[in-house]
Design an enzyme around this catalytic site. Structure first.
Site, short mmCIF file in Angstrom:
data_model
loop_
_atom_site.label_atom_id
_atom_site.label_comp_id
_atom_site.label_asym_id
_atom_site.label_seq_id
_atom_site.Cartn_x
_atom_site.Cartn_y
_atom_site.Cartn_z
N SER A 44 21.20 17.20 24.55
CA SER A 44 19.92 17.66 25.08
C SER A 44 20.13 18.87 26.00
O SER A 44 21.14 18.98 26.68
CB SER A 44 19.24 16.54 25.87
OG SER A 44 19.05 15.41 25.06
N ASP A 48 30.24 28.33 13.73
CA ASP A 48 28.90 27.81 13.46
C ASP A 48 27.84 28.89 13.73
O ASP A 48 26.82 28.63 14.36
CB ASP A 48 28.61 26.56 14.29
CG ASP A 48 27.44 25.74 13.72
OD1 ASP A 48 27.06 25.99 12.57
OD2 ASP A 48 26.93 24.87 14.44
N GLY A 63 14.89 20.99 24.80
CA GLY A 63 15.07 20.58 23.41
C GLY A 63 16.23 19.62 23.26
O GLY A 63 16.99 19.39 24.20
#
Length: 336
Positions: free
Chosen positions: A73, A189, A67
């Site tokens: 990446s 996050d 992904g």
């Protein structure tokens, strides 16, 4: 340029020496000396709890894309005969400092080992030409947890997500956060997309590119130049960080609350314009809907509502710690 992360935060002093060392190929430096760390091998062949600054590129096989996103990446590969994940961190041309800081933030928890944290094997900024990518600032080699994250499971309506399972996932995340916070690491996050789910249905916290390592007894403002890389996802970001106030572990608890709400409802927390949401979270105490949502009308739903309300309190000091979350989650799970 030197890394914004001091050497002492990465490895305990008594673990530097080793008969098998590799010069750090990253810009990590301390008083002009190059940091040396033991070369990481799998199965504890050298020292299973240390990450390495050397990637043995010749040992990488069968590299396949998994992904990509704004961060870069991710690839699946074989390394010393084991399946691993290879992450190329993207170079941001608009803000190169933030790009570098984000790469080194990925290693904030590299020296730690926990069942609910994705393990870092190696990381480097030096890449051979055959593996090179001009848009990449560095490469991180990690354990391969699986091909699914929590967001994908939430979105897949064919996937059963009963109370016991979602509370089990929540407990996994809370255990991981408790461990990180005990080492003064704030993820910044936490969201379903940054939680990987293994084949054993265990959650592991990933993607530390926004994380910070706090210094004991020291406050750190979200507007500090040292934190120019701090981003996070606006739908899960606590109001104190939107206002540029002090960074504390309670920021992750707010994000955990939004994530738990998503596990329960399988919905997105907000709709509408991004700037409107940001303003409303700070100025009008906007939070995801619980009052009229049918999922929260049961007795357990009311208990969950009480827990969520504490987690996403506008005041960080009013939120529970990750450690305090655990008995609440276990109690809720016992009543499913």
């Amino acid at each position: 340029m030197p890394s914004p992360i001091p050497v002492t935060r990465l490895l305990p002093k008594d673990l530097y020496p080793s008969v098998d060392i590799g010069t750090c190929s990253s810009p990590l430096a301390h008083h002009g000396a190059t940091l040396q760390v033991p070369v990481q091998r799998l199965h504890g062949k050298v020292a299973s709890r240390l990450w390495s600054s050397v990637i043995r590129w010749k040992e990488l096989r069968s590299i396949q894309p998994v992904g990509s996103g704004g961060f870069g990446s991710v690839y699946k590969a074989e390394y010393f005969g084991e399946t691993v994940a290879l992450k190329k961190v993207k170079k941001c041309t608009k803000n190169r400092l933030a790009s570098r800081q984000s790469f080194w933030a990925e290693l904030n928890a590299a020296h730690l080992r926990h069942a609910n944290i994705v393990r870092v094997i190696a990381a480097t900024t030096c890449v051979p030409a055959e593996f090179g990518d001009e848009s990449s600032i560095g490469t991180v080699l990690m354990e391969f947890v699986g091909s699914r994250n929590l967001q994908q499971i939430i979105d897949d309506q064919s996937e059963a997500l009963g109370a016991d399972r979602r509370l089990g996932y929540s407990a996994d995340i809370a255990h991981g956060l408790h461990f990180l916070h005990s080492h003064l690491i704030v993820h910044l996050d936490i969201k379903p997309a940054n939680v990987l789910v293994s084949s054993e249905d265990r959650c592991k916290i990933a993607d530390f590119g926004s994380s910070v390592k706090l210094e004991r007894g020291c406050e750190m403002s979200a507007l500090s130049p040292r934190l120019s890389h701090v981003g996070g996802t606006y739908t899960h970001r606590p109001p104190e960080l939107l206002k540029g106030e002090e960074v504390t572990p309670k920021a992750d608890i707010f994000s955990f609350g939004i994530t738990l709400w998503q596990l329960i409802t399988r919905e997105q927390p907000y709709t509408g314009d991004r700037q409107h949401v940001l303003y409303a979270v700070v100025a009008h105490n906007l939070r995801p809907c619980v009052r009229t949502h049918p999922v929260f009308q049961s007795e357990q739903g009311r208990r969950l509502t009480a827990l969520l309300t504490r987690c996403w309190s506008g005041e960080g000091r009013c939120r529970p710690s990750a450690r305090e979350l655990l008995p609440h989650l276990e109690q809720l799970r016992a009543h499913t």
